[in-house]
Each structure stands twice: as structure tokens, then as C-alpha cells.
Design a protein around this motif. Structure first.
Motif, PDB file in Angstrom:
ATOM      1  N   CYS A   1       0.833  -1.190   0.000  1.00 49.51           N
ATOM      2  CA  CYS A   1       0.000   0.000   0.000  1.00 49.51           C
ATOM      3  C   CYS A   1       0.877   1.254   0.000  1.00 49.51           C
ATOM      4  O   CYS A   1       1.819   1.353   0.788  1.00 49.51           O
ATOM      5  CB  CYS A   1      -0.884  -0.045   1.238  1.00 49.51           C
ATOM      6  SG  CYS A   1      -1.853   1.428   1.485  1.00 49.51           S
TER       7      CYS A   1
ATOM      8  N   CYS B   1       0.028   3.091   3.698  1.00 46.99           N
ATOM      9  CA  CYS B   1       0.442   2.541   4.989  1.00 46.99           C
ATOM     10  C   CYS B   1       1.584   1.531   4.855  1.00 46.99           C
ATOM     11  O   CYS B   1       2.183   1.162   5.853  1.00 46.99           O
ATOM     12  CB  CYS B   1      -0.751   1.917   5.723  1.00 46.99           C
ATOM     13  SG  CYS B   1      -1.327   0.394   4.978  1.00 46.99           S
TER      14      CYS B   1
ATOM     15  N   CYS C   1      -4.215  -0.577   0.084  1.00 46.52           N
ATOM     16  CA  CYS C   1      -4.988  -1.641   0.691  1.00 46.52           C
ATOM     17  C   CYS C   1      -6.440  -1.174   0.790  1.00 46.52           C
ATOM     18  O   CYS C   1      -6.731   0.016   0.622  1.00 46.52           O
ATOM     19  CB  CYS C   1      -4.434  -2.009   2.070  1.00 46.52           C
ATOM     20  SG  CYS C   1      -4.619  -0.715   3.311  1.00 46.52           S
TER      21      CYS C   1
ATOM     22  N   CYS D   1      -7.077   1.807   3.225  1.00 46.92           N
ATOM     23  CA  CYS D   1      -6.585   3.115   2.783  1.00 46.92           C
ATOM     24  C   CYS D   1      -7.339   3.591   1.541  1.00 46.92           C
ATOM     25  O   CYS D   1      -7.550   4.782   1.358  1.00 46.92           O
ATOM     26  CB  CYS D   1      -5.093   3.070   2.501  1.00 46.92           C
ATOM     27  SG  CYS D   1      -4.125   2.796   3.985  1.00 46.92           S
TER      28      CYS D   1
HETATM   29 ZN    ZN Z   1      -2.965   0.926   3.403  1.00 44.32          ZN
END
Ligand code: ZN
Length: 128
Positions: free
Chosen positions: A91, A94, A112, A115
């Protein structure tokens, strides 16, 4: 490094990305030749077979559609650039690994699920 994607998987994803890229490029080409307008009119007619589509609304939908196609093409070419780098499949927000099932469906995913929905919430909010 939390890479979960191995080389054969990357090759599979690359094939998927290139297929998708080709399909989208063809859509844009068809659009430019005015073919998608005809298809689109057929779509509208089959969706709600009452009135003929209004020209302005029709054009707006058409433009929104090619915007989306262009955005998706941009995502795909970014994915192809990142595909063989070590951080592909993680991601961009994150840094967690993106679920393999998600990548199988959307190999161009940059975030992801968590997010992505946060990001989409923000984008929607900014538009208001
Ligand atoms: Zn993420």
C-alpha cells in the motif's frame, strides 16, 4: 519489506495489466471514432426504454466515461512501472501488503482496502 508477490505472480499480473490496458485503449479509440456514442445510446435505450437520451446528458456521461478510462490507464501504466520493483503489492499509504485477492482483481491497486476507502472518502469530501 513485506513483499508477497513472487516473479511468476508478477508475470501473471503483467499479462492482466497489459490485457486491460489494451482493452481500455481500444475503448478510447472507439470513442474517438464516435462508435462508443452509438453503443452508449443503445445502452441507455436498453436501460430505460422510454425517452431518447438527452444530448447534453449523454455527452456528459460520455466524457465522464473517457475520464475514468484515462484515469484507469494512468493507474495501469504506474502499476506496470512498479510491477518489478520490490515495493509492488504494498500500500502506498500505509506500506502494508495489499491482499493477493485484491491484486488478482485489480492489479493496479495502489492501496490496501482500508486506505483506498479512506482515500475515496477524502476525494469525495474535497469535491464538495
Ligand atoms: Zn494501506
Amino acid at each position: 519489506m513485506s513483499t508477497i508477490i513472487n516473479t511468476p505472480e508478477r508475470q501473471t499480473l503483467e499479462a492482466l495489466l497489459r490485457q486491460r490496458q489494451q482493452a481500455l485503449t481500444q475503448q478510447l479509440d472507439a470513442h474517438q471514432e464516435g462508435q462508443s456514442r452509438v453503443e452508449h445510446a443503445h445502452e441507455l435505450l436498453s436501460q430505460d426504454g422510454d425517452d431518447a437520451p438527452q444530448r447534453d446528458a449523454d455527452r456528459e456521461v460520455d466524457m465522464a466515461r473517457s475520464d475514468r478510462v484515462n484515469q484507469e490507464l494512468a493507474l495501469i501504466s504506474r502499476a506496470l512501472q512498479r510491477l518489478y520493483q520490490h515495493d509492488f503489492g504494498t500500500c502506498i499509504d500505509c506500506g502494508d501488503a495489499i491482499a493477493a485477492e485484491r491484486l488478482a482483481i485489480e492489479p493496479w491497486a495502489e492501496r490496501c482496502v482500508r486506505c483506498q476507502s479512506a482515500h475515496e472518502g477524502q476525494v469525495a469530501h474535497h469535491r464538495l
